[in-house]
Design a protein around this motif. Structure first.
Motif, PDB file in Angstrom:
ATOM      1  N   ARG A  50      -4.468  -1.712   0.268  1.00 19.27           N
ATOM      2  CA  ARG A  50      -4.429  -2.057  -1.155  1.00 19.27           C
ATOM      3  C   ARG A  50      -5.121  -3.389  -1.367  1.00 19.27           C
ATOM      4  O   ARG A  50      -4.942  -4.326  -0.576  1.00 19.27           O
ATOM      5  CB  ARG A  50      -2.985  -2.129  -1.637  1.00 19.27           C
ATOM      6  CG  ARG A  50      -2.847  -2.176  -3.146  1.00 19.27           C
ATOM      7  CD  ARG A  50      -1.441  -1.854  -3.556  1.00 19.27           C
ATOM      8  NE  ARG A  50      -1.301  -1.738  -4.988  1.00 19.27           N
ATOM      9  CZ  ARG A  50      -0.190  -1.374  -5.594  1.00 19.27           C
ATOM     10  NH1 ARG A  50       0.879  -1.083  -4.881  1.00 19.27           N
ATOM     11  NH2 ARG A  50      -0.134  -1.290  -6.904  1.00 19.27           N
ATOM     12  N   PRO A  78       0.837  -1.203   0.000  1.00 23.99           N
ATOM     13  CA  PRO A  78       0.000   0.000   0.000  1.00 23.99           C
ATOM     14  C   PRO A  78       0.870   1.251   0.000  1.00 23.99           C
ATOM     15  O   PRO A  78       1.909   1.302   0.651  1.00 23.99           O
ATOM     16  CB  PRO A  78      -0.788  -0.113   1.312  1.00 23.99           C
ATOM     17  CG  PRO A  78      -0.709  -1.551   1.689  1.00 23.99           C
ATOM     18  CD  PRO A  78       0.605  -2.042   1.175  1.00 23.99           C
ATOM     19  N   ASN A 120      -6.025  -6.334  -4.444  1.00 25.69           N
ATOM     20  CA  ASN A 120      -5.763  -6.837  -5.791  1.00 25.69           C
ATOM     21  C   ASN A 120      -6.625  -8.070  -6.037  1.00 25.69           C
ATOM     22  O   ASN A 120      -6.645  -8.987  -5.214  1.00 25.69           O
ATOM     23  CB  ASN A 120      -4.287  -7.218  -5.950  1.00 25.69           C
ATOM     24  CG  ASN A 120      -3.377  -6.031  -5.801  1.00 25.69           C
ATOM     25  OD1 ASN A 120      -3.211  -5.262  -6.727  1.00 25.69           O
ATOM     26  ND2 ASN A 120      -2.807  -5.865  -4.622  1.00 25.69           N
ATOM     27  N   ASN A 158      -5.741   1.180  -4.578  1.00 24.95           N
ATOM     28  CA  ASN A 158      -4.951   1.609  -3.418  1.00 24.95           C
ATOM     29  C   ASN A 158      -5.629   2.830  -2.809  1.00 24.95           C
ATOM     30  O   ASN A 158      -5.995   3.764  -3.515  1.00 24.95           O
ATOM     31  CB  ASN A 158      -3.534   1.966  -3.861  1.00 24.95           C
ATOM     32  CG  ASN A 158      -2.613   2.225  -2.684  1.00 24.95           C
ATOM     33  OD1 ASN A 158      -1.910   1.335  -2.228  1.00 24.95           O
ATOM     34  ND2 ASN A 158      -2.604   3.452  -2.173  1.00 24.95           N
ATOM     35  N   ASP A 175      -6.872  -3.507  -9.338  1.00 21.32           N
ATOM     36  CA  ASP A 175      -5.895  -3.069  -8.342  1.00 21.32           C
ATOM     37  C   ASP A 175      -6.315  -1.702  -7.831  1.00 21.32           C
ATOM     38  O   ASP A 175      -6.385  -0.739  -8.604  1.00 21.32           O
ATOM     39  CB  ASP A 175      -4.505  -3.008  -8.983  1.00 21.32           C
ATOM     40  CG  ASP A 175      -3.413  -2.543  -8.018  1.00 21.32           C
ATOM     41  OD1 ASP A 175      -3.720  -2.281  -6.839  1.00 21.32           O
ATOM     42  OD2 ASP A 175      -2.258  -2.440  -8.452  1.00 21.32           O
TER      43      ASP A 175
END
Length: 200
Positions: free
Chosen positions: A162, A127, A164, A152, A150
């Motif tokens: 973060r 992050p 993903n 953040n 993705d």
């Protein structure tokens, strides 16, 4: 920045400029992987000198397809790569990887159980204290597809997170020969002091 990596941790576990590392290291950045649309360790390794990749249709195993300087594993159970300097036996996909350092030569033995030819070490995405997001979607021949997300977020001056996500299915010209992945990866960073970070 971009395709060019200036430093690495692979030489001595400290952030050192590549020019000052006494080892042969190829650093593959996330920008390189994204621009060339290479997502698996085996695909990425094809762009590294001194590394050869066994075709997925010529082996029954997901692992041990990347060989450094022609050296095979010789029946010994070792990881074909590492993640954040820990042995990694699961196939590597770049959806949660910031970069991969290919360390070639016997100095790879210094950092864990590996073969003398070398080791690929991947660094997971961390992050950052800025808001960003990216979405990738592609559809390829034989019905292959990939969707990747993705995001953040900076939640506070001291906290960032973060997330993903990926879903992919790689089909082939051979019937019933495919690989797929559905995965989720989350990370958080807490910064109690200006020069101190704790990551989860």
């Amino acid at each position: 920045s971009g395709w060019v990596a200036a430093s690495t941790l692979a030489g001595n576990r400290m952030d050192t400029e590549l020019v000052n590392v006494g080892a042969s290291i190829d650093a593959i950045t996330t920008e390189f992987m994204r621009d060339l649309a290479v997502y698996k360790l085996e695909d990425i390794a094809q762009f590294v000198a001194g590394v050869d990749v066994v075709n997925e249709h010529e082996t029954g195993a997901e692992e041990n397809r990347v060989n450094f300087r022609g050296m095979q594993l010789g029946g010994r159970e070792v990881a074909q790569s590492s993640r954040n300097f820990f042995p990694w036996f699961t196939p590597t996909d770049s959806y949660n990887i910031d970069r991969i350092d290919f360390s070639k030569g016997s100095n790879s033995l210094i950092y864990g159980d590996s073969i003398p030819g070398g080791m690929a070490n991947s660094y997971t995405k961390r992050p950052r204290f800025q808001n960003s997001g990216a979405f990738t979607a592609r559809y390829d021949s034989f019905g292959s597809y990939r969707a990747q997300f993705d995001v953040n977020r900076r939640l506070h001056d001291r906290v960032a997170v973060r997330l993903n996500l990926v879903e992919r299915d790689d089909q082939s010209y051979l019937d019933h020969a495919h690989s797929s992945l559905r995965a989720l990866h989350g990370a958080a960073t807490y910064r109690p002091f200006r020069s101190t970070q704790v990551r989860f």
